[in-house]
Write a protein that holds these residues in place. Structure first.
Motif, PDB file in Angstrom:
ATOM      1  N   PRO A  86       0.821  -1.219   0.000  1.00 28.48           N
ATOM      2  CA  PRO A  86       0.000   0.000   0.000  1.00 28.48           C
ATOM      3  C   PRO A  86       0.852   1.266   0.000  1.00 28.48           C
ATOM      4  CG  PRO A  86      -0.895  -1.597   1.540  1.00 28.48           C
ATOM      5  CD  PRO A  86       0.419  -2.160   1.066  1.00 28.48           C
ATOM      6  N   ALA A  87       0.362   2.296  -0.657  1.00 27.94           N
ATOM      7  CA  ALA A  87       1.103   3.545  -0.823  1.00 27.94           C
ATOM      8  C   ALA A  87       1.561   4.089   0.531  1.00 27.94           C
ATOM      9  CB  ALA A  87       0.234   4.580  -1.532  1.00 27.94           C
ATOM     10  N   GLY A  88       2.833   4.470   0.574  1.00 26.58           N
ATOM     11  CA  GLY A  88       3.401   5.064   1.765  1.00 26.58           C
ATOM     12  C   GLY A  88       3.983   4.090   2.763  1.00 26.58           C
ATOM     13  N   GLN A  89       3.770   2.808   2.552  1.00 28.40           N
ATOM     14  CA  GLN A  89       4.282   1.803   3.481  1.00 28.40           C
ATOM     15  C   GLN A  89       5.733   1.473   3.140  1.00 28.40           C
ATOM     16  OE1 GLN A  89       1.593  -1.432   4.111  1.00 28.40           O
ATOM     17  NE2 GLN A  89       3.165  -2.828   4.884  1.00 28.40           N
ATOM     18  N   HIS A  90       6.558   1.269   4.173  1.00 28.21           N
ATOM     19  CA  HIS A  90       7.958   0.925   3.951  1.00 28.21           C
ATOM     20  C   HIS A  90       8.077  -0.528   3.522  1.00 28.21           C
ATOM     21  CE1 HIS A  90       9.503   4.722   5.365  1.00 28.21           C
ATOM     22  NE2 HIS A  90       8.852   4.618   6.504  1.00 28.21           N
ATOM     23  N   ASP A  91       8.782  -0.753   2.427  1.00 34.91           N
ATOM     24  CA  ASP A  91       8.950  -2.074   1.847  1.00 34.91           C
ATOM     25  C   ASP A  91      10.331  -2.609   2.235  1.00 34.91           C
ATOM     26  OD1 ASP A  91       9.428  -4.277   0.146  1.00 34.91           O
ATOM     27  OD2 ASP A  91       8.151  -3.454  -1.420  1.00 34.91           O
ATOM     28  N   PRO A  92      10.408  -3.757   2.922  1.00 39.59           N
ATOM     29  CA  PRO A  92      11.717  -4.273   3.328  1.00 39.59           C
ATOM     30  C   PRO A  92      12.622  -4.637   2.171  1.00 39.59           C
ATOM     31  CG  PRO A  92       9.989  -5.901   3.709  1.00 39.59           C
ATOM     32  CD  PRO A  92       9.300  -4.615   3.371  1.00 39.59           C
ATOM     33  N   LEU A  93      12.070  -4.876   0.994  1.00 42.97           N
ATOM     34  CA  LEU A  93      12.931  -5.173  -0.150  1.00 42.97           C
ATOM     35  C   LEU A  93      13.835  -3.993  -0.487  1.00 42.97           C
ATOM     36  CD1 LEU A  93      10.572  -7.063  -2.625  1.00 42.97           C
ATOM     37  CD2 LEU A  93      12.487  -8.009  -1.334  1.00 42.97           C
ATOM     38  N   PHE A  94      13.331  -2.792  -0.315  1.00 40.50           N
ATOM     39  CA  PHE A  94      14.092  -1.610  -0.711  1.00 40.50           C
ATOM     40  C   PHE A  94      14.781  -0.940   0.473  1.00 40.50           C
ATOM     41  CE2 PHE A  94      10.708  -2.294  -3.772  1.00 40.50           C
ATOM     42  CZ  PHE A  94      11.417  -2.310  -4.962  1.00 40.50           C
ATOM     43  N   ASN A  95      14.292  -1.177   1.666  1.00 43.72           N
ATOM     44  CA  ASN A  95      14.929  -0.606   2.845  1.00 43.72           C
ATOM     45  C   ASN A  95      14.491  -1.406   4.067  1.00 43.72           C
ATOM     46  OD1 ASN A  95      15.976   0.928   4.949  1.00 43.72           O
ATOM     47  ND2 ASN A  95      15.491   2.879   3.958  1.00 43.72           N
ATOM     48  N   ALA A  96      15.274  -2.417   4.400  1.00 43.13           N
ATOM     49  CA  ALA A  96      14.931  -3.267   5.535  1.00 43.13           C
ATOM     50  C   ALA A  96      15.017  -2.505   6.850  1.00 43.13           C
ATOM     51  CB  ALA A  96      15.848  -4.489   5.578  1.00 43.13           C
TER      52      ALA A  96
ATOM     53  N   VAL B 256      24.609  -3.565   4.111  1.00 39.96           N
ATOM     54  CA  VAL B 256      24.197  -4.952   4.356  1.00 39.96           C
ATOM     55  C   VAL B 256      22.884  -5.032   5.137  1.00 39.96           C
ATOM     56  CG1 VAL B 256      24.852  -7.111   5.482  1.00 39.96           C
ATOM     57  CG2 VAL B 256      26.531  -5.854   4.125  1.00 39.96           C
ATOM     58  N   PRO B 257      22.755  -4.345   6.283  1.00 40.12           N
ATOM     59  CA  PRO B 257      21.455  -4.407   6.966  1.00 40.12           C
ATOM     60  C   PRO B 257      20.315  -3.846   6.125  1.00 40.12           C
ATOM     61  CG  PRO B 257      23.151  -3.563   8.432  1.00 40.12           C
ATOM     62  CD  PRO B 257      23.745  -3.591   7.066  1.00 40.12           C
ATOM     63  N   ARG B 258      20.585  -2.800   5.389  1.00 43.63           N
ATOM     64  CA  ARG B 258      19.528  -2.186   4.585  1.00 43.63           C
ATOM     65  C   ARG B 258      19.105  -3.078   3.425  1.00 43.63           C
ATOM     66  NH1 ARG B 258      19.056   4.058   2.755  1.00 43.63           N
ATOM     67  NH2 ARG B 258      17.301   3.843   1.334  1.00 43.63           N
ATOM     68  N   GLY B 259      20.046  -3.787   2.810  1.00 46.38           N
ATOM     69  CA  GLY B 259      19.750  -4.475   1.562  1.00 46.38           C
ATOM     70  C   GLY B 259      19.702  -5.978   1.600  1.00 46.38           C
ATOM     71  N   HIS B 260      19.855  -6.602   2.780  1.00 46.09           N
ATOM     72  CA  HIS B 260      19.956  -8.062   2.796  1.00 46.09           C
ATOM     73  C   HIS B 260      18.661  -8.740   2.362  1.00 46.09           C
ATOM     74  CE1 HIS B 260      17.626  -9.305   6.452  1.00 46.09           C
ATOM     75  NE2 HIS B 260      17.750  -8.029   6.735  1.00 46.09           N
ATOM     76  N   VAL B 261      17.508  -8.124   2.594  1.00 47.70           N
ATOM     77  CA  VAL B 261      16.244  -8.762   2.202  1.00 47.70           C
ATOM     78  C   VAL B 261      16.147  -8.849   0.682  1.00 47.70           C
ATOM     79  CG1 VAL B 261      13.729  -8.577   2.274  1.00 47.70           C
ATOM     80  CG2 VAL B 261      15.078  -8.007   4.305  1.00 47.70           C
ATOM     81  N   LEU B 262      16.485  -7.770  -0.010  1.00 52.02           N
ATOM     82  CA  LEU B 262      16.449  -7.794  -1.471  1.00 52.02           C
ATOM     83  C   LEU B 262      17.501  -8.742  -2.018  1.00 52.02           C
ATOM     84  CD1 LEU B 262      15.326  -6.802  -4.131  1.00 52.02           C
ATOM     85  CD2 LEU B 262      16.820  -4.806  -3.984  1.00 52.02           C
ATOM     86  N   ALA B 263      18.701  -8.754  -1.422  1.00 53.66           N
ATOM     87  CA  ALA B 263      19.751  -9.652  -1.895  1.00 53.66           C
ATOM     88  C   ALA B 263      19.316 -11.109  -1.779  1.00 53.66           C
ATOM     89  CB  ALA B 263      21.037  -9.416  -1.101  1.00 53.66           C
ATOM     90  N   GLU B 264      18.722 -11.476  -0.648  1.00 47.87           N
ATOM     91  CA  GLU B 264      18.262 -12.852  -0.473  1.00 47.87           C
ATOM     92  C   GLU B 264      17.130 -13.186  -1.447  1.00 47.87           C
ATOM     93  OE1 GLU B 264      17.200 -12.970   3.630  1.00 47.87           O
ATOM     94  OE2 GLU B 264      19.265 -13.236   4.326  1.00 47.87           O
ATOM     95  N   THR B 265      16.266 -12.211  -1.710  1.00 51.96           N
ATOM     96  CA  THR B 265      15.174 -12.426  -2.663  1.00 51.96           C
ATOM     97  C   THR B 265      15.721 -12.670  -4.062  1.00 51.96           C
ATOM     98  OG1 THR B 265      13.648 -11.064  -1.357  1.00 51.96           O
ATOM     99  CG2 THR B 265      13.128 -11.363  -3.690  1.00 51.96           C
TER     100      THR B 265
END
Length: 450
Positions: A160-170, A307-316
Protein backbone atom coordinates in the motif's frame (compact mmCIF):
# COMPACT_ATOMS: atom_id res chain seq x y z
CA UNK A 1 16.11 -18.45 3.41
CA UNK A 2 19.52 -20.05 4.23
CA UNK A 3 17.94 -23.46 4.87
CA UNK A 4 16.19 -23.24 1.51
CA UNK A 5 19.38 -22.36 -0.32
CA UNK A 6 21.30 -25.14 1.41
CA UNK A 7 18.93 -27.75 -0.01
CA UNK A 8 19.36 -26.65 -3.59
CA UNK A 9 21.28 -28.79 -6.07
CA UNK A 10 21.62 -25.99 -8.58
CA UNK A 11 25.19 -24.83 -9.13
CA UNK A 12 25.30 -21.03 -9.49
CA UNK A 13 28.54 -19.51 -10.66
CA UNK A 14 29.93 -15.97 -10.47
CA UNK A 15 28.70 -15.12 -6.95
CA UNK A 16 31.36 -16.61 -4.64
CA UNK A 17 32.11 -14.80 -1.37
CA UNK A 18 29.06 -12.71 -2.16
CA UNK A 19 27.74 -11.33 1.09
CA UNK A 20 30.47 -12.40 3.52
CA UNK A 21 33.17 -10.58 1.60
CA UNK A 22 31.18 -7.39 1.44
CA UNK A 23 31.06 -7.30 5.23
CA UNK A 24 34.76 -7.79 5.84
CA UNK A 25 36.43 -6.36 2.76
CA UNK A 26 35.07 -2.84 3.02
CA UNK A 27 35.18 -0.73 -0.08
CA UNK A 28 37.82 -2.64 -1.99
CA UNK A 29 38.91 -1.51 -5.41
CA UNK A 30 35.98 -2.30 -7.72
CA UNK A 31 36.05 -3.83 -11.14
CA UNK A 32 34.24 -1.74 -13.70
CA UNK A 33 32.26 -2.91 -16.71
CA UNK A 34 32.90 -2.93 -20.44
CA UNK A 35 30.79 -2.46 -23.52
CA UNK A 36 28.36 -5.08 -24.75
CA UNK A 37 27.40 -6.42 -28.18
CA UNK A 38 25.94 -4.05 -30.74
CA UNK A 39 22.61 -5.81 -31.21
CA UNK A 40 20.10 -6.97 -28.61
CA UNK A 41 19.80 -10.49 -29.98
CA UNK A 42 23.57 -10.98 -29.89
CA UNK A 43 23.50 -10.10 -26.20
CA UNK A 44 21.41 -13.18 -25.49
CA UNK A 45 23.69 -15.79 -27.03
CA UNK A 46 27.15 -16.65 -25.79
CA UNK A 47 28.97 -19.90 -26.65
CA UNK A 48 25.66 -21.78 -26.86
CA UNK A 49 24.62 -20.59 -23.41
CA UNK A 50 20.90 -19.93 -23.00
CA UNK A 51 19.43 -17.03 -21.04
CA UNK A 52 16.70 -18.39 -18.74
CA UNK A 53 15.74 -15.48 -16.48
CA UNK A 54 16.52 -11.80 -15.87
CA UNK A 55 16.07 -9.82 -12.68
CA UNK A 56 16.20 -6.05 -13.14
CA UNK A 57 16.60 -3.39 -10.44
CA UNK A 58 16.03 0.18 -11.60
CA UNK A 59 16.13 3.72 -10.33
CA UNK A 60 13.06 5.89 -10.85
CA UNK A 61 12.91 8.60 -13.51
CA UNK A 62 13.93 12.26 -13.33
CA UNK A 63 12.44 13.95 -10.27
CA UNK A 64 12.53 17.38 -8.73
CA UNK A 65 14.83 18.04 -5.74
CA UNK A 66 13.53 16.37 -2.60
CA UNK A 67 14.04 19.59 -0.60
CA UNK A 68 12.00 22.77 -1.20
CA UNK A 69 13.77 25.33 -3.35
CA UNK A 70 13.82 27.72 -0.39
CA UNK A 71 15.96 25.19 1.48
CA UNK A 72 18.36 24.90 -1.46
CA UNK A 73 18.62 28.69 -1.63
CA UNK A 74 19.41 28.89 2.07
CA UNK A 75 22.14 26.25 1.79
CA UNK A 76 23.78 27.50 -1.41
CA UNK A 77 23.02 31.21 -1.48
CA UNK A 78 21.48 30.94 -4.96
CA UNK A 79 17.95 31.13 -6.32
CA UNK A 80 17.27 27.80 -8.03
CA UNK A 81 15.26 27.23 -11.17
CA UNK A 82 11.60 26.43 -10.59
CA UNK A 83 10.30 22.92 -11.18
CA UNK A 84 6.91 21.96 -12.65
CA UNK A 85 6.18 19.45 -9.85
CA UNK A 86 6.37 19.41 -6.03
CA UNK A 87 9.59 18.27 -4.32
CA UNK A 88 10.58 14.68 -5.01
CA UNK A 89 8.02 13.99 -7.75
CA UNK A 90 8.49 12.66 -11.28
CA UNK A 91 8.24 15.13 -14.12
CA UNK A 92 6.56 14.48 -17.46
CA UNK A 93 10.02 14.67 -19.03
CA UNK A 94 11.20 12.04 -16.57
CA UNK A 95 8.26 9.80 -17.41
CA UNK A 96 9.06 10.05 -21.12
CA UNK A 97 12.70 9.12 -20.55
CA UNK A 98 11.81 6.20 -18.32
CA UNK A 99 9.41 4.89 -20.95
CA UNK A 100 12.29 4.97 -23.45
CA UNK A 101 14.44 2.96 -21.06
CA UNK A 102 11.61 0.46 -20.60
CA UNK A 103 11.13 0.11 -24.33
CA UNK A 104 14.84 -0.53 -24.81
CA UNK A 105 14.88 -3.15 -22.06
CA UNK A 106 11.87 -4.86 -23.65
CA UNK A 107 13.60 -4.88 -27.02
CA UNK A 108 16.88 -6.14 -25.58
CA UNK A 109 15.29 -9.03 -23.71
CA UNK A 110 12.46 -9.80 -26.16
CA UNK A 111 14.07 -13.12 -27.25
CA UNK A 112 13.76 -14.28 -23.62
CA UNK A 113 9.98 -13.86 -23.59
CA UNK A 114 7.61 -16.48 -25.02
CA UNK A 115 5.97 -15.61 -28.29
CA UNK A 116 2.38 -16.44 -29.15
CA UNK A 117 -0.41 -15.66 -31.56
CA UNK A 118 -2.10 -13.19 -29.21
CA UNK A 119 -0.71 -9.66 -28.71
CA UNK A 120 -0.20 -10.06 -24.95
CA UNK A 121 1.11 -13.62 -24.95
CA UNK A 122 4.43 -12.60 -23.39
CA UNK A 123 2.94 -10.36 -20.68
CA UNK A 124 2.56 -13.24 -18.23
CA UNK A 125 6.35 -13.69 -18.30
CA UNK A 126 6.88 -10.12 -17.04
CA UNK A 127 6.50 -9.05 -13.42
CA UNK A 128 7.17 -5.62 -11.89
CA UNK A 129 7.31 -4.80 -8.17
CA UNK A 130 7.73 -1.16 -7.08
CA UNK A 131 8.73 0.46 -3.83
CA UNK A 132 5.58 1.72 -2.16
CA UNK A 133 7.25 4.37 -0.01
CA UNK A 134 7.21 7.12 -2.66
CA UNK A 135 4.93 8.20 -5.46
CA UNK A 136 7.87 8.43 -7.85
CA UNK A 137 8.76 4.75 -7.48
CA UNK A 138 5.17 3.56 -7.80
CA UNK A 139 4.71 5.64 -10.94
CA UNK A 140 8.03 4.43 -12.30
CA UNK A 141 6.93 0.85 -11.76
CA UNK A 142 3.73 1.51 -13.71
CA UNK A 143 5.65 3.09 -16.58
CA UNK A 144 8.11 0.21 -16.79
CA UNK A 145 5.34 -2.38 -16.53
CA UNK A 146 3.58 -0.74 -19.47
CA UNK A 147 6.78 -0.65 -21.52
CA UNK A 148 7.99 -4.16 -20.73
CA UNK A 149 4.61 -5.70 -21.58
CA UNK A 150 4.15 -3.44 -24.64
CA UNK A 151 1.06 -1.87 -23.13
CA UNK A 152 -0.60 -5.07 -21.90
CA UNK A 153 -0.08 -4.25 -18.21
CA UNK A 154 0.14 -0.72 -16.84
CA UNK A 155 0.19 -1.31 -13.09
CA UNK A 156 3.11 -2.54 -11.02
CA UNK A 157 2.57 -4.54 -7.86
CA UNK A 158 3.54 -2.99 -4.53
CA UNK A 159 2.62 -2.64 -0.88
CA UNK A 160 0.00 0.00 0.00
CA UNK A 161 1.10 3.55 -0.82
CA UNK A 162 3.40 5.06 1.77
CA UNK A 163 4.28 1.80 3.48
CA UNK A 164 7.96 0.93 3.95
CA UNK A 165 8.95 -2.07 1.85
CA UNK A 166 11.72 -4.27 3.33
CA UNK A 167 12.93 -5.17 -0.15
CA UNK A 168 14.09 -1.61 -0.71
CA UNK A 169 14.93 -0.61 2.85
CA UNK A 170 14.93 -3.27 5.54
CA UNK A 171 15.93 -0.63 8.10
CA UNK A 172 12.92 1.61 7.50
CA UNK A 173 10.66 -1.46 7.46
CA UNK A 174 11.91 -2.54 10.86
CA UNK A 175 13.45 -5.81 9.64
CA UNK A 176 16.96 -4.71 10.58
CA UNK A 177 18.44 -2.28 13.08
CA UNK A 178 21.73 -0.46 13.30
CA UNK A 179 24.03 -0.54 16.31
CA UNK A 180 25.81 2.83 16.59
CA UNK A 181 28.74 1.11 18.30
CA UNK A 182 29.30 -0.93 15.15
CA UNK A 183 28.40 1.67 12.54
CA UNK A 184 29.98 4.88 13.77
CA UNK A 185 33.64 3.72 14.07
CA UNK A 186 34.01 2.62 10.41
CA UNK A 187 31.95 5.59 9.30
CA UNK A 188 34.13 7.98 11.28
CA UNK A 189 37.27 6.43 9.82
CA UNK A 190 35.84 6.77 6.32
CA UNK A 191 35.14 10.47 6.77
CA UNK A 192 38.53 11.04 8.36
CA UNK A 193 40.18 10.04 5.11
CA UNK A 194 40.72 13.55 3.83
CA UNK A 195 40.78 13.82 0.07
CA UNK A 196 44.07 14.89 -1.47
CA UNK A 197 44.08 18.45 -2.85
CA UNK A 198 44.25 17.14 -6.42
CA UNK A 199 41.66 14.38 -5.97
CA UNK A 200 38.41 14.44 -7.98
CA UNK A 201 36.47 14.99 -4.76
CA UNK A 202 38.54 18.02 -3.73
CA UNK A 203 38.28 19.40 -7.24
CA UNK A 204 34.51 18.95 -7.08
CA UNK A 205 34.33 21.10 -3.95
CA UNK A 206 36.55 23.73 -5.57
CA UNK A 207 34.49 23.76 -8.77
CA UNK A 208 31.22 24.22 -6.87
CA UNK A 209 32.73 26.84 -4.57
CA UNK A 210 33.91 28.85 -7.57
CA UNK A 211 30.49 29.04 -9.22
CA UNK A 212 28.31 29.37 -6.13
CA UNK A 213 30.29 31.43 -3.61
CA UNK A 214 34.01 32.05 -4.25
CA UNK A 215 34.39 33.63 -0.81
CA UNK A 216 31.87 31.43 0.97
CA UNK A 217 34.41 29.67 3.19
CA UNK A 218 35.70 33.02 4.45
CA UNK A 219 32.26 34.34 5.26
CA UNK A 220 30.59 33.42 8.51
CA UNK A 221 27.36 32.16 6.94
CA UNK A 222 28.47 31.63 3.36
CA UNK A 223 28.21 28.15 1.78
CA UNK A 224 31.53 26.32 2.16
CA UNK A 225 31.82 23.18 0.06
CA UNK A 226 35.04 22.08 1.77
CA UNK A 227 33.83 22.42 5.37
CA UNK A 228 34.62 19.43 7.65
CA UNK A 229 32.02 16.69 7.97
CA UNK A 230 30.13 16.48 11.26
CA UNK A 231 28.68 13.07 12.08
CA UNK A 232 25.72 12.49 14.39
CA UNK A 233 23.21 9.77 15.26
CA UNK A 234 19.52 10.59 14.84
CA UNK A 235 16.49 8.31 14.96
CA UNK A 236 18.54 5.15 14.64
CA UNK A 237 20.57 6.32 11.63
CA UNK A 238 23.87 8.14 11.04
CA UNK A 239 23.73 11.67 9.66
CA UNK A 240 26.48 13.68 8.02
CA UNK A 241 26.58 17.44 7.64
CA UNK A 242 29.32 19.56 6.15
CA UNK A 243 31.02 20.38 2.92
CA UNK A 244 30.89 16.95 1.31
CA UNK A 245 27.17 16.59 2.01
CA UNK A 246 26.56 20.04 0.55
CA UNK A 247 28.71 19.27 -2.50
CA UNK A 248 27.01 15.91 -3.08
CA UNK A 249 23.44 17.20 -2.87
CA UNK A 250 24.21 20.32 -4.90
CA UNK A 251 25.89 18.30 -7.64
CA UNK A 252 22.96 15.90 -7.89
CA UNK A 253 20.43 18.73 -8.03
CA UNK A 254 22.42 20.44 -10.78
CA UNK A 255 22.43 17.16 -12.69
CA UNK A 256 18.66 16.78 -12.37
CA UNK A 257 18.16 20.40 -13.39
CA UNK A 258 20.28 19.89 -16.51
CA UNK A 259 18.61 16.61 -17.48
CA UNK A 260 15.19 18.21 -17.01
CA UNK A 261 16.24 20.99 -19.40
CA UNK A 262 15.71 23.85 -16.93
CA UNK A 263 17.57 27.17 -16.99
CA UNK A 264 20.96 26.98 -15.30
CA UNK A 265 20.98 28.00 -11.64
CA UNK A 266 24.69 28.89 -11.71
CA UNK A 267 25.29 30.18 -15.24
CA UNK A 268 22.15 31.98 -16.31
CA UNK A 269 19.12 33.84 -15.03
CA UNK A 270 17.06 33.87 -18.21
CA UNK A 271 13.75 32.08 -18.43
CA UNK A 272 15.05 29.61 -21.00
CA UNK A 273 17.97 27.19 -20.99
CA UNK A 274 20.30 28.72 -23.61
CA UNK A 275 22.91 26.74 -25.50
CA UNK A 276 25.80 28.64 -23.90
CA UNK A 277 24.68 28.20 -20.31
CA UNK A 278 23.80 24.56 -20.99
CA UNK A 279 27.29 23.94 -22.33
CA UNK A 280 28.88 25.48 -19.24
CA UNK A 281 26.70 23.37 -16.98
CA UNK A 282 27.54 20.27 -18.99
CA UNK A 283 31.24 21.02 -18.39
CA UNK A 284 30.68 21.53 -14.67
CA UNK A 285 28.80 18.29 -14.02
CA UNK A 286 31.68 15.80 -14.55
CA UNK A 287 33.79 17.93 -12.22
CA UNK A 288 31.08 18.15 -9.53
CA UNK A 289 29.60 14.63 -9.47
CA UNK A 290 32.63 12.90 -7.85
CA UNK A 291 31.47 14.51 -4.61
CA UNK A 292 28.15 12.68 -4.94
CA UNK A 293 29.96 9.39 -5.61
CA UNK A 294 32.21 9.83 -2.58
CA UNK A 295 29.27 10.63 -0.31
CA UNK A 296 27.53 7.49 -1.59
CA UNK A 297 30.66 5.41 -1.00
CA UNK A 298 30.90 6.57 2.60
CA UNK A 299 27.24 6.43 3.57
CA UNK A 300 25.27 4.27 1.12
CA UNK A 301 27.98 1.76 0.14
CA UNK A 302 29.61 1.31 3.52
CA UNK A 303 29.02 -2.40 4.27
CA UNK A 304 27.95 -1.69 7.85
CA UNK A 305 25.02 0.29 6.40
CA UNK A 306 24.39 -1.38 3.04
CA UNK A 307 24.20 -4.95 4.36
CA UNK A 308 21.46 -4.41 6.97
CA UNK A 309 19.53 -2.19 4.59
CA UNK A 310 19.75 -4.48 1.56
CA UNK A 311 19.96 -8.06 2.80
CA UNK A 312 16.24 -8.76 2.20
CA UNK A 313 16.45 -7.79 -1.47
CA UNK A 314 19.75 -9.65 -1.89
CA UNK A 315 18.26 -12.85 -0.47
CA UNK A 316 15.17 -12.43 -2.66
CA UNK A 317 17.31 -12.07 -5.78
CA UNK A 318 19.37 -15.14 -4.88
CA UNK A 319 16.27 -17.24 -4.27
CA UNK A 320 14.73 -16.14 -7.57
CA UNK A 321 17.93 -16.95 -9.45
CA UNK A 322 17.98 -20.36 -7.78
CA UNK A 323 14.45 -21.07 -9.01
CA UNK A 324 12.98 -21.24 -5.53
CA UNK A 325 9.54 -19.92 -4.51
CA UNK A 326 9.83 -16.26 -3.54
CA UNK A 327 7.43 -14.65 -1.08
CA UNK A 328 6.88 -10.95 -1.67
CA UNK A 329 6.31 -8.45 1.17
CA UNK A 330 2.52 -8.55 0.77
CA UNK A 331 2.47 -12.31 1.24
CA UNK A 332 1.96 -13.12 -2.44
CA UNK A 333 4.44 -15.18 -4.40
CA UNK A 334 6.58 -14.29 -7.36
CA UNK A 335 4.72 -15.78 -10.35
CA UNK A 336 6.27 -19.03 -11.54
CA UNK A 337 5.82 -17.86 -15.14
CA UNK A 338 7.89 -14.70 -14.62
CA UNK A 339 11.10 -14.66 -16.65
CA UNK A 340 11.67 -10.90 -16.81
CA UNK A 341 11.31 -9.46 -13.30
CA UNK A 342 11.86 -5.83 -12.37
CA UNK A 343 12.11 -4.10 -8.99
CA UNK A 344 11.53 -0.33 -9.27
CA UNK A 345 13.51 1.46 -6.60
CA UNK A 346 16.00 4.25 -6.00
CA UNK A 347 19.65 5.14 -6.48
CA UNK A 348 20.11 3.96 -2.89
CA UNK A 349 18.83 0.54 -4.00
CA UNK A 350 21.51 0.34 -6.67
CA UNK A 351 24.16 1.50 -4.20
CA UNK A 352 23.35 -1.16 -1.61
CA UNK A 353 23.30 -3.93 -4.24
CA UNK A 354 26.64 -2.75 -5.61
CA UNK A 355 28.12 -3.35 -2.17
CA UNK A 356 26.36 -6.65 -1.54
CA UNK A 357 27.36 -8.11 -4.92
CA UNK A 358 30.83 -6.55 -5.19
CA UNK A 359 30.02 -4.39 -8.21
CA UNK A 360 30.89 -0.95 -9.49
CA UNK A 361 30.64 0.84 -12.81
CA UNK A 362 31.13 4.18 -14.52
CA UNK A 363 29.99 5.72 -17.79
CA UNK A 364 31.94 7.93 -20.21
CA UNK A 365 28.82 9.90 -21.15
CA UNK A 366 27.06 10.08 -17.78
CA UNK A 367 28.88 11.40 -14.68
CA UNK A 368 26.36 9.89 -12.25
CA UNK A 369 26.71 6.11 -11.94
CA UNK A 370 23.18 5.85 -10.49
CA UNK A 371 21.49 8.51 -12.64
CA UNK A 372 17.73 8.42 -13.28
CA UNK A 373 16.53 5.25 -15.05
CA UNK A 374 19.82 3.35 -14.49
CA UNK A 375 19.01 -0.36 -14.37
CA UNK A 376 21.07 -3.24 -12.99
CA UNK A 377 20.46 -6.67 -14.51
CA UNK A 378 21.04 -10.11 -12.96
CA UNK A 379 20.98 -12.66 -15.77
CA UNK A 380 20.68 -16.41 -15.22
CA UNK A 381 22.33 -18.39 -18.03
CA UNK A 382 22.28 -22.15 -18.61
CA UNK A 383 25.58 -23.39 -20.02
CA UNK A 384 25.95 -26.29 -22.49
CA UNK A 385 26.96 -28.62 -19.64
CA UNK A 386 23.79 -27.78 -17.73
CA UNK A 387 25.46 -25.63 -15.11
CA UNK A 388 24.20 -22.15 -14.26
CA UNK A 389 26.00 -18.85 -14.63
CA UNK A 390 24.95 -15.45 -13.28
CA UNK A 391 26.05 -12.36 -15.19
CA UNK A 392 25.63 -8.71 -14.24
CA UNK A 393 24.88 -5.86 -16.65
CA UNK A 394 23.96 -2.23 -16.20
CA UNK A 395 21.88 -0.08 -18.56
CA UNK A 396 21.98 3.71 -18.57
CA UNK A 397 21.20 6.85 -20.55
CA UNK A 398 23.72 9.55 -21.35
CA UNK A 399 23.39 13.15 -20.21
CA UNK A 400 22.13 14.20 -23.61
CA UNK A 401 19.76 11.27 -24.00
CA UNK A 402 18.10 12.27 -20.74
CA UNK A 403 18.11 15.98 -21.53
CA UNK A 404 16.72 15.54 -25.06
CA UNK A 405 14.54 12.47 -24.36
CA UNK A 406 16.40 10.56 -27.08
CA UNK A 407 15.79 6.84 -27.64
CA UNK A 408 18.51 4.45 -26.58
CA UNK A 409 20.55 2.63 -29.19
CA UNK A 410 22.12 -0.84 -29.05
CA UNK A 411 25.41 0.69 -30.17
CA UNK A 412 28.14 0.77 -27.53
CA UNK A 413 28.09 4.10 -25.72
CA UNK A 414 24.54 4.88 -26.84
CA UNK A 415 22.58 2.58 -24.58
CA UNK A 416 24.18 -0.84 -24.92
CA UNK A 417 24.66 -2.25 -21.43
CA UNK A 418 27.97 -2.73 -19.69
CA UNK A 419 28.91 -6.26 -18.68
CA UNK A 420 30.08 -6.15 -15.06
CA UNK A 421 32.40 -8.35 -13.03
CA UNK A 422 32.06 -8.83 -9.30
CA UNK A 423 35.25 -8.22 -7.34
CA UNK A 424 34.36 -11.34 -5.35
CA UNK A 425 34.69 -13.52 -8.47
CA UNK A 426 36.89 -11.52 -10.85
CA UNK A 427 37.55 -14.49 -13.14
CA UNK A 428 34.06 -15.71 -13.97
CA UNK A 429 35.38 -18.18 -16.54
CA UNK A 430 36.76 -20.43 -13.78
CA UNK A 431 35.11 -19.17 -10.59
CA UNK A 432 32.25 -21.34 -9.36
CA UNK A 433 29.87 -20.85 -6.49
CA UNK A 434 27.83 -23.71 -5.05
CA UNK A 435 24.64 -23.38 -2.99
CA UNK A 436 26.71 -24.18 0.10
CA UNK A 437 28.94 -21.20 -0.66
CA UNK A 438 25.92 -18.94 -0.85
CA UNK A 439 24.44 -20.36 2.34
CA UNK A 440 27.68 -19.76 4.21
CA UNK A 441 27.73 -16.16 3.00
CA UNK A 442 24.16 -15.51 4.11
CA UNK A 443 24.74 -17.11 7.51
CA UNK A 444 27.91 -15.10 8.09
CA UNK A 445 26.11 -11.97 6.95
CA UNK A 446 23.44 -12.42 9.60
CA UNK A 447 25.98 -13.30 12.29
CA UNK A 448 28.15 -10.25 11.66
CA UNK A 449 25.84 -7.45 10.65
CA UNK A 450 22.29 -8.16 11.75
Amino acid sequence: MPSVLCSLMLRIRFLSCLLLSSCVAGLATPIAGHAEPSHPASGLASSSAVLEKVLLVSRHGIRSPTKPLATLEKKTGRTWSGWPVPPGELTDHGRANLALMGQFLQSWYAPLLPQGSTPCASATAVFVWADSADTRTRQSGNILSHALTQGCTSTAQSLPAGQHDPLFNALAAGQAHLDPQRVMPPLTRAFQQDAAPDSPEAQAASALQAVFAPNGCQQRKGPCFSAPTILSWKKGLPHAEGGLNLSASTAENLLLEYEQGLPSTVFGSSSTATDSTAARTRQLLPAALPAHALQSDRLRRLPALAVPRGHVLAETLLAALAGQPVSLPDGSGLPASARLILFAGHDTTLDMLATLFGLDWSFPDQPDRTAPDTTLAFELWRLPDGQKDVRFRVFHQSLEQLRQAQPLSPQAGQGAPLLLHSRFCPNSAQAACTPDDLTLSVNKLKEQDL
